[in-house]
Design an enzyme around this catalytic site. Structure first.
Site, PDB file in Angstrom:
ATOM      1  N   CYS A   1      37.845  11.280  36.809  1.00 22.28           N
ATOM      2  CA  CYS A   1      38.004  12.228  37.947  1.00 22.28           C
ATOM      3  C   CYS A   1      39.442  12.395  36.667  1.00 22.28           C
ATOM      4  O   CYS A   1      40.195  11.438  36.003  1.00 22.28           O
ATOM      5  CB  CYS A   1      38.658  10.569  38.530  1.00 22.28           C
ATOM      6  SG  CYS A   1      39.643  10.911  40.140  1.00 22.28           S
TER       7      CYS A   1
ATOM      8  N   HIS B   1      30.878  20.361  40.165  1.00 22.29           N
ATOM      9  CA  HIS B   1      31.612  21.195  41.203  1.00 22.29           C
ATOM     10  C   HIS B   1      30.555  22.908  41.557  1.00 22.29           C
ATOM     11  O   HIS B   1      30.273  23.443  40.758  1.00 22.29           O
ATOM     12  CB  HIS B   1      32.596  21.401  40.364  1.00 22.29           C
ATOM     13  CG  HIS B   1      33.682  20.433  40.107  1.00 22.29           C
ATOM     14  ND1 HIS B   1      34.096  20.281  41.376  1.00 22.29           N
ATOM     15  CD2 HIS B   1      33.773  19.241  39.234  1.00 22.29           C
ATOM     16  CE1 HIS B   1      35.131  19.102  40.999  1.00 22.29           C
ATOM     17  NE2 HIS B   1      34.875  18.311  40.205  1.00 22.29           N
TER      18      HIS B   1
ATOM     19  N   GLU C   1      35.013  16.204  47.835  1.00 21.32           N
ATOM     20  CA  GLU C   1      35.063  15.300  46.744  1.00 21.32           C
ATOM     21  C   GLU C   1      33.610  14.317  47.062  1.00 21.32           C
ATOM     22  O   GLU C   1      32.996  14.049  48.437  1.00 21.32           O
ATOM     23  CB  GLU C   1      35.767  14.076  45.819  1.00 21.32           C
ATOM     24  CG  GLU C   1      36.760  14.589  45.725  1.00 21.32           C
ATOM     25  CD  GLU C   1      37.692  13.931  44.338  1.00 21.32           C
ATOM     26  OE1 GLU C   1      37.165  12.974  44.164  1.00 21.32           O
ATOM     27  OE2 GLU C   1      38.551  13.756  45.250  1.00 21.32           O
TER      28      GLU C   1
ATOM     29  N   CYS D   1      42.402  16.677  43.859  1.00 18.49           N
ATOM     30  CA  CYS D   1      40.632  16.835  42.629  1.00 18.49           C
ATOM     31  C   CYS D   1      41.401  16.976  41.715  1.00 18.49           C
ATOM     32  O   CYS D   1      41.368  18.603  41.230  1.00 18.49           O
ATOM     33  CB  CYS D   1      40.067  16.776  43.180  1.00 18.49           C
ATOM     34  SG  CYS D   1      38.486  17.111  42.167  1.00 18.49           S
TER      35      CYS D   1
ATOM     36  N   GLY E   1      37.882  19.134  40.263  1.00 20.78           N
ATOM     37  CA  GLY E   1      37.771  20.157  40.562  1.00 20.78           C
ATOM     38  C   GLY E   1      39.404  21.257  40.555  1.00 20.78           C
ATOM     39  O   GLY E   1      38.593  22.719  40.536  1.00 20.78           O
TER      40      GLY E   1
END
Length: 269
Positions: A74, A151, A200, A209, A212
């Protein structure tokens, strides 16, 4: 058992941080994570973060989504933890070791090199992750990147018109993605700017994110759509992503502490 916590956020992507480096905590069950994360009856957050001792880095960061599932990385939480730690550090995560450097109003995170192999994402079967021959409704021709977590990235004319609240969970749970996937829908506005919304896995729509933003920027660079560094604008604010092929990723952006408190462990059984 009284447990202190720190509430933090990076661009509105918010976290409850528990420090188990000095106070040992019992094992976290999925139900307890979900109870703490609940915005109506708990403290409320997108992710629950637990800091632990590490033999391989300065400390370990464990990341749990709202549904109680543990995930590998994260980016926004990494910046928040860098602020909390207060100095340069190497952080062990399930997705690899990160290097963080706090700065005025935020932090930079040096992440591992991205991975592009279909089995690195992972996908259920082999295909070219630069141009995947798959689609869902109005979303097609995506790419896939693993930046510590998986992703899938779609480029569209206007990200605001995509019903990500409907398509996000459908794509996240598609059998093509054995470990589920984070879903990114982006609009390239210039060679130096991308606009992005993210669904997410295990958390749903979030204001920002970090991983992301990294995955989307890297996929845009691989398709020769943008140059490094590039600014990624999310609903919660902006991140700057730097990457060159064959190197690690650097993400820079804001993070802040919201407040501190404590709770009784058994209140969220």
């Amino acid at each position: 058992m009284r447990v202190p916590f720190t509430k933090m956020h990076g661009l509105g992507n918010d976290f409850v941080v528990l420090d188990a480096r000095t106070q040992e905590l019992p094992a976290l069950e999925r139900s307890r994570v979900a109870a703490i994360s609940d915005r109506q009856t708990g403290i409320g957050c997108d992710q629950l973060i637990v800091l632990e001792p590490s033999e391989d880095a300065d400390f370990r960061m464990r990341i749990y989504n709202q549904d109680g599932g543990e995930v590998e990385a994260c980016g926004n939480a990494s910046r928040a933890v860098a602020i909390l730690h207060g100095s340069d550090a190497r952080i062990e995560t399930a997705g690899g070791i990160l290097s963080v450097s706090p700065a005025a109003g935020g932090a930079s995170v040096q992440m591992d090199e991205p991975r592009f192999g279909w089995n690195d994402i992972p996908l259920a079967y082999a295909m070219d992750t630069l141009a995947m021959p798959v689609g869902w409704d109005m979303l097609d021709d995506p790419g896939a990147v693993n930046v510590g977590n998986p992703h899938v990235v779609f480029f569209v004319d206007n990200t605001d018109t995509i019903p990500l609240d409907r398509l996000g969970p459908e794509i996240e749970n598609d059998p093509l993605f054995p470990n589920r996937v984070n879903v990114n829908v982006a609009t390239v506005e210039s060679r130096k700017r991308i606009r992005l919304r993210v669904w997410e896995r295990g958390a749903g729509l979030t204001r920002a994110c970090g991983t992301g933003a990294c995955a989307t920027a890297i996929h845009a660079m691989r398709r020769k759509l943008v140059d490094s560094p590039v600014t990624v604008a999310l609903p919660g604010g902006e991140l700057v992503i730097e990457w060159r092929e064959g190197t690690s990723i650097r993400m820079t952006g804001p993070a802040t502490e919201s407040f501190r408190g404590s709770f009784e462990w058994d209140d969220y059984a």
